[in-house]
Design a protein around this motif. Structure first.
Motif, PDB file in Angstrom:
ATOM      1  N   GLY B 112     -14.248  -0.689  18.217  1.00  0.00           N
ATOM      2  CA  GLY B 112     -13.977  -2.113  18.464  1.00  0.00           C
ATOM      3  C   GLY B 112     -12.520  -2.436  18.722  1.00  0.00           C
ATOM      4  O   GLY B 112     -12.180  -3.601  18.929  1.00  0.00           O
ATOM      5  N   GLY B 113     -11.642  -1.416  18.682  1.00  0.00           N
ATOM      6  CA  GLY B 113     -10.212  -1.694  18.845  1.00  0.00           C
ATOM      7  C   GLY B 113      -9.632  -2.426  17.649  1.00  0.00           C
ATOM      8  O   GLY B 113      -8.643  -3.160  17.763  1.00  0.00           O
ATOM      9  N   ASN B 114     -10.244  -2.226  16.479  1.00  0.00           N
ATOM     10  CA  ASN B 114      -9.820  -2.945  15.278  1.00  0.00           C
ATOM     11  C   ASN B 114      -9.092  -2.035  14.293  1.00  0.00           C
ATOM     12  O   ASN B 114      -9.118  -0.809  14.415  1.00  0.00           O
ATOM     13  CB  ASN B 114     -11.038  -3.565  14.587  1.00  0.00           C
ATOM     14  CG  ASN B 114     -11.709  -4.600  15.477  1.00  0.00           C
ATOM     15  OD1 ASN B 114     -11.022  -5.434  16.075  1.00  0.00           O
ATOM     16  ND2 ASN B 114     -13.023  -4.524  15.602  1.00  0.00           N
ATOM     17  N   THR B 115      -8.471  -2.677  13.294  1.00  0.00           N
ATOM     18  CA  THR B 115      -7.805  -1.950  12.223  1.00  0.00           C
ATOM     19  C   THR B 115      -8.561  -2.215  10.923  1.00  0.00           C
ATOM     20  O   THR B 115      -8.867  -3.363  10.606  1.00  0.00           O
ATOM     21  CB  THR B 115      -6.343  -2.409  12.081  1.00  0.00           C
ATOM     22  OG1 THR B 115      -5.721  -2.311  13.365  1.00  0.00           O
ATOM     23  CG2 THR B 115      -5.592  -1.558  11.075  1.00  0.00           C
ATOM     24  N   ALA B 116      -8.866  -1.137  10.218  1.00  0.00           N
ATOM     25  CA  ALA B 116      -9.612  -1.250   8.967  1.00  0.00           C
ATOM     26  C   ALA B 116      -8.827  -0.582   7.853  1.00  0.00           C
ATOM     27  O   ALA B 116      -8.065   0.345   8.093  1.00  0.00           O
ATOM     28  CB  ALA B 116     -10.972  -0.572   9.112  1.00  0.00           C
ATOM     29  N   MET B 117      -9.025  -1.069   6.633  1.00  0.00           N
ATOM     30  CA  MET B 117      -8.469  -0.383   5.459  1.00  0.00           C
ATOM     31  C   MET B 117      -9.547  -0.269   4.407  1.00  0.00           C
ATOM     32  O   MET B 117     -10.242  -1.247   4.114  1.00  0.00           O
ATOM     33  CB  MET B 117      -7.325  -1.186   4.850  1.00  0.00           C
ATOM     34  CG  MET B 117      -5.958  -0.828   5.370  1.00  0.00           C
ATOM     35  SD  MET B 117      -4.692  -1.658   4.362  1.00  0.00           S
ATOM     36  CE  MET B 117      -4.472  -0.429   3.061  1.00  0.00           C
ATOM     37  N   ILE B 118      -9.679   0.920   3.829  1.00  0.00           N
ATOM     38  CA  ILE B 118     -10.640   1.090   2.742  1.00  0.00           C
ATOM     39  C   ILE B 118      -9.900   1.421   1.447  1.00  0.00           C
ATOM     40  O   ILE B 118      -8.748   1.845   1.471  1.00  0.00           O
ATOM     41  CB  ILE B 118     -11.666   2.212   3.042  1.00  0.00           C
ATOM     42  CG1 ILE B 118     -10.962   3.570   3.193  1.00  0.00           C
ATOM     43  CG2 ILE B 118     -12.485   1.885   4.284  1.00  0.00           C
ATOM     44  CD1 ILE B 118     -11.908   4.764   3.077  1.00  0.00           C
ATOM     45  N   SER B 119     -10.598   1.198   0.331  1.00  0.00           N
ATOM     46  CA  SER B 119     -10.100   1.595  -0.998  1.00  0.00           C
ATOM     47  C   SER B 119      -8.805   0.892  -1.380  1.00  0.00           C
ATOM     48  O   SER B 119      -7.883   1.498  -1.918  1.00  0.00           O
ATOM     49  CB  SER B 119      -9.933   3.117  -1.067  1.00  0.00           C
ATOM     50  OG  SER B 119     -11.131   3.767  -0.690  1.00  0.00           O
ATOM     51  N   VAL B 120      -8.762  -0.418  -1.101  1.00  0.00           N
ATOM     52  CA  VAL B 120      -7.596  -1.225  -1.444  1.00  0.00           C
ATOM     53  C   VAL B 120      -7.834  -1.889  -2.809  1.00  0.00           C
ATOM     54  O   VAL B 120      -8.939  -2.327  -3.100  1.00  0.00           O
ATOM     55  CB  VAL B 120      -7.362  -2.308  -0.362  1.00  0.00           C
ATOM     56  CG1 VAL B 120      -6.199  -3.212  -0.736  1.00  0.00           C
ATOM     57  CG2 VAL B 120      -7.131  -1.660   0.992  1.00  0.00           C
ATOM     58  N   GLY B 121      -6.812  -1.966  -3.615  1.00  0.00           N
ATOM     59  CA  GLY B 121      -6.903  -2.586  -4.940  1.00  0.00           C
ATOM     60  C   GLY B 121      -5.860  -1.942  -5.826  1.00  0.00           C
ATOM     61  O   GLY B 121      -4.775  -1.615  -5.352  1.00  0.00           O
ATOM     62  N   TRP B 122      -6.189  -1.723  -7.093  1.00  0.00           N
ATOM     63  CA  TRP B 122      -5.169  -1.037  -7.928  1.00  0.00           C
ATOM     64  C   TRP B 122      -5.542   0.398  -8.273  1.00  0.00           C
ATOM     65  O   TRP B 122      -4.658   1.238  -8.363  1.00  0.00           O
ATOM     66  CB  TRP B 122      -4.718  -1.886  -9.119  1.00  0.00           C
ATOM     67  CG  TRP B 122      -5.740  -2.306 -10.114  1.00  0.00           C
ATOM     68  CD1 TRP B 122      -6.539  -3.419 -10.036  1.00  0.00           C
ATOM     69  CD2 TRP B 122      -6.063  -1.660 -11.353  1.00  0.00           C
ATOM     70  NE1 TRP B 122      -7.334  -3.487 -11.150  1.00  0.00           N
ATOM     71  CE2 TRP B 122      -7.066  -2.435 -11.978  1.00  0.00           C
ATOM     72  CE3 TRP B 122      -5.603  -0.510 -11.998  1.00  0.00           C
ATOM     73  CZ2 TRP B 122      -7.617  -2.083 -13.211  1.00  0.00           C
ATOM     74  CZ3 TRP B 122      -6.139  -0.162 -13.221  1.00  0.00           C
ATOM     75  CH2 TRP B 122      -7.134  -0.948 -13.818  1.00  0.00           C
ATOM     76  N   ASP B 123      -6.830   0.724  -8.407  1.00  0.00           N
ATOM     77  CA  ASP B 123      -7.211   2.140  -8.501  1.00  0.00           C
ATOM     78  C   ASP B 123      -8.642   2.291  -8.017  1.00  0.00           C
ATOM     79  O   ASP B 123      -9.571   2.022  -8.780  1.00  0.00           O
ATOM     80  CB  ASP B 123      -7.066   2.682  -9.917  1.00  0.00           C
ATOM     81  CG  ASP B 123      -7.073   4.216  -9.912  1.00  0.00           C
ATOM     82  OD1 ASP B 123      -7.063   4.795  -8.816  1.00  0.00           O
ATOM     83  OD2 ASP B 123      -7.054   4.815 -10.999  1.00  0.00           O
ATOM     84  N   PRO B 124      -8.836   2.751  -6.784  1.00  0.00           N
ATOM     85  CA  PRO B 124      -7.834   3.206  -5.814  1.00  0.00           C
ATOM     86  C   PRO B 124      -6.973   2.060  -5.295  1.00  0.00           C
ATOM     87  O   PRO B 124      -7.407   0.926  -5.232  1.00  0.00           O
ATOM     88  CB  PRO B 124      -8.681   3.803  -4.687  1.00  0.00           C
ATOM     89  CG  PRO B 124     -10.017   3.159  -4.808  1.00  0.00           C
ATOM     90  CD  PRO B 124     -10.205   2.872  -6.267  1.00  0.00           C
ATOM     91  N   GLY B 125      -5.751   2.406  -4.905  1.00  0.00           N
ATOM     92  CA  GLY B 125      -4.835   1.414  -4.367  1.00  0.00           C
ATOM     93  C   GLY B 125      -3.432   1.657  -4.897  1.00  0.00           C
ATOM     94  O   GLY B 125      -2.843   2.695  -4.620  1.00  0.00           O
ATOM     95  N   MET B 126      -2.922   0.732  -5.693  1.00  0.00           N
ATOM     96  CA  MET B 126      -1.545   0.867  -6.177  1.00  0.00           C
ATOM     97  C   MET B 126      -1.363   2.127  -7.030  1.00  0.00           C
ATOM     98  O   MET B 126      -0.313   2.774  -6.965  1.00  0.00           O
ATOM     99  CB  MET B 126      -1.130  -0.383  -6.969  1.00  0.00           C
ATOM    100  CG  MET B 126      -1.165  -1.681  -6.170  1.00  0.00           C
ATOM    101  SD  MET B 126      -0.361  -1.571  -4.548  1.00  0.00           S
ATOM    102  CE  MET B 126       1.337  -1.218  -5.025  1.00  0.00           C
ATOM    103  N   PHE B 127      -2.372   2.483  -7.822  1.00  0.00           N
ATOM    104  CA  PHE B 127      -2.257   3.715  -8.605  1.00  0.00           C
ATOM    105  C   PHE B 127      -2.205   4.942  -7.685  1.00  0.00           C
ATOM    106  O   PHE B 127      -1.443   5.882  -7.921  1.00  0.00           O
ATOM    107  CB  PHE B 127      -3.426   3.847  -9.595  1.00  0.00           C
ATOM    108  CG  PHE B 127      -3.209   3.145 -10.919  1.00  0.00           C
ATOM    109  CD1 PHE B 127      -2.241   2.164 -11.057  1.00  0.00           C
ATOM    110  CD2 PHE B 127      -3.977   3.468 -12.032  1.00  0.00           C
ATOM    111  CE1 PHE B 127      -2.037   1.517 -12.276  1.00  0.00           C
ATOM    112  CE2 PHE B 127      -3.784   2.838 -13.254  1.00  0.00           C
ATOM    113  CZ  PHE B 127      -2.809   1.859 -13.380  1.00  0.00           C
TER     114      PHE B 127
END
Lengths: 327, 327
Positions: B112-127
């Motif tokens: 689709g010509g898009n940008t996706a992000m998975i596993s965002v938050g603090w764990d998974p994520g900032m941790f």
């Protein structure tokens, strides 16, 4: 093929980089470049030493130059000069002059098609990153940076310049009560004096007037006058025995609110406890040397800071490995 | 022009995103999309609600979709489906299935010509981010993740399924002694039992066999059998009064060595203390919604994780402001 690193300047930082490279198998030390006569410089690991003036002749053998000079006089000229010919990293930490330094280095790096990074280390560096992440996540909040317990070279030098002082070591120490208030989410207003204590260990000349020395320290503008300062007089033996290390550390805290009525408080804390300030800074350097090399290979030229580097660029692991094991 | 965000799924996370958007003036909430009949969904701020099935008709009004569903059944289908049409973010946290989910979302986003992000938050994520940074800086070291003190929904649900239990809340609590040993740089080997305690507050049916319930909890495989577990029986009133919040937190620590003989130890610690787990996660979501939108505008399509995003993309401030004030 490993990333070939050159060290410019061989003091505590340069030595730290030399050691850190040994811990990173995808990097290798090409050589140390010094303003001193090469034959007078003895490296820890037997690395080759060349005259800094000749570095341009080694261009084809170097992927990234780590510049280990001082912010006051070395880096403002060295970093732009070297960025014309090499990918470079420095630890420029004169906050007020960062915009000017950035602009000079950016122009030089772009002229040479190179990638440069300034202000790499832990503050500026990892602490800056943590201020950014925490502020972006909790916009309705306040951040606090505490330094120490650790040795401040600048303050130690200032004490050494006092008449009758043979040697001195100054420790910056966060005030526990202030840190506790921030950790509780109180969002306190803290003065300079509220945040840090300064503790000095001083070796005085025989017969020196200790009362005068203590008074000169405690009233010294900018360095000590705005702080609660503790002064201890010790012997040269005690100085050597108890104060030879260069520990440091500190913490960045952000306290912020969320919720429809801002009813919830969150505390983000990033804390460093370092046995050796220069060796930790050097370790940050080598991780970013890897990143700078990769940025350049991907055509991303010009001057960068820690804010511009995708975290994955710091790791020797592949994107797949990182997702599988660290995410 | 502000970044127009759509929320998919309106539970605790969706409500948290709704609140967080209000704290970020460069973002606005376009609408909530739900599988429930829109007229039955009452939003906290009066945001519009549409049927999720109709979201494609709103394509031109949405810059980033924040998907607030669960990892078990919602996200594996919703995220790839939506990534075909929108920039998206999710908080997928089934660690073993991250590579597969990444690959599905990556293909859809690229299509689709898009940008996706998975596993965002603090764990998974900032941790995860902090594990990566710390490991890259101190390769000769060991990292430790502790969770809590905080509510684990999965463990609370597991207790609620026991016969005779009306309600339950489970707190995961790091063992102080284990944390202290890590902070001292001892690099201990820690078993599951050494690291965390599980404390349960249980409302039992009148006349229920409390001894049996306590025993069923403490011996439950995977959830409790490998831990020291404490069980308290309380009244429904006490549950409501003392255990209505959803606090959480934890810390990522890395202890590593540097120096020619590995003679120096350094401790890096990242610590979160959160009054509301879903609201903090939502705040991370909104910062990365900004980043995803910018990545897409710069032509950087496909699936990303926190490892791929330059930190500056999270902040509403310009590069100049960041360098002048946060570096």
């Amino acid at each position: 093929m490993s990333i070939r690193i050159a060290i410019v300047g061989y003091g505590n930082l340069g030595k730290g980089v030399e050691c850190a490279i040994k811990q990173n198998p995808d990097t290798e030390l090409y050589a140390v470049f010094s303003r001193r006569a090469p034959e007078t410089v003895k490296t820890l690991t037997g690395a080759k030493v060349y005259l800094l003036d000749d570095i341009i002749n080694h261009k084809d053998n170097i992927d990234t130059v780590i510049i280990c000079g001082g912010s006051a006089t070395d880096l403002p000229t060295q970093t732009p000069e070297l960025a014309k010919h090499f990918n470079v990293i420095d630890s420029f930490d004169t906050h007020a002059k960062i915009p000017e330094h950035f602009s000079n280095v950016d122009a030089a790096a772009k002229q040479g098609g190179n990638t440069a990074m300034i202000s790499v280390g832990w503050d500026p560096g990892m602490f800056s990153l943590n201020r950014l992440y925490a502020e972006a996540i909790l916009p309705d909040g306040k951040d606090y940076t505490f330094w120490g317990k650790g040795v401040s070279q600048g303050h130690s030098d200032a004490v050494r310049r006092i008449e009758g002082v043979l040697d001195a070591r100054q420790y910056t120490i966060p005030v526990d009560e202030a840190v506790d208030r921030v950790r509780k989410g109180e969002n306190p207003e803290l003065s300079t004096r509220d945040k840090h204590i300064r503790e000095c260990f001083v070796v005085a000349e025989d017969g020196a007037d200790k009362e005068r020395i203590e008074n000169e320290i405690k009233t010294m503008p900018n360095y000590f006058a705005d702080y609660n300062t503790i002064v201890h007089f010790i012997s040269a033996e005690e100085m050597k025995r108890d104060h030879s290390g260069i520990p440091h550390g500190g913490m960045v805290l952000r306290s912020g609110k969320t919720g429809l009525q801002c009813e919830h408080t969150h505390i983000i804390e990033y804390k460093l406890k370092l046995d050796s300030n220069p060796e930790f800074t050097s370790s940050v350097f080598v991780a970013y040397a890897r990143a700078v090399y990769r940025m350049n290979r991907h055509g991303n030229i010009g001057c960068k800071t820690v804010f511009d580097i995708p975290p994955a660029y710091l790791s020797p692991k592949s994107a797949e490995e990182l997702r599988a094991h660290l995410l």
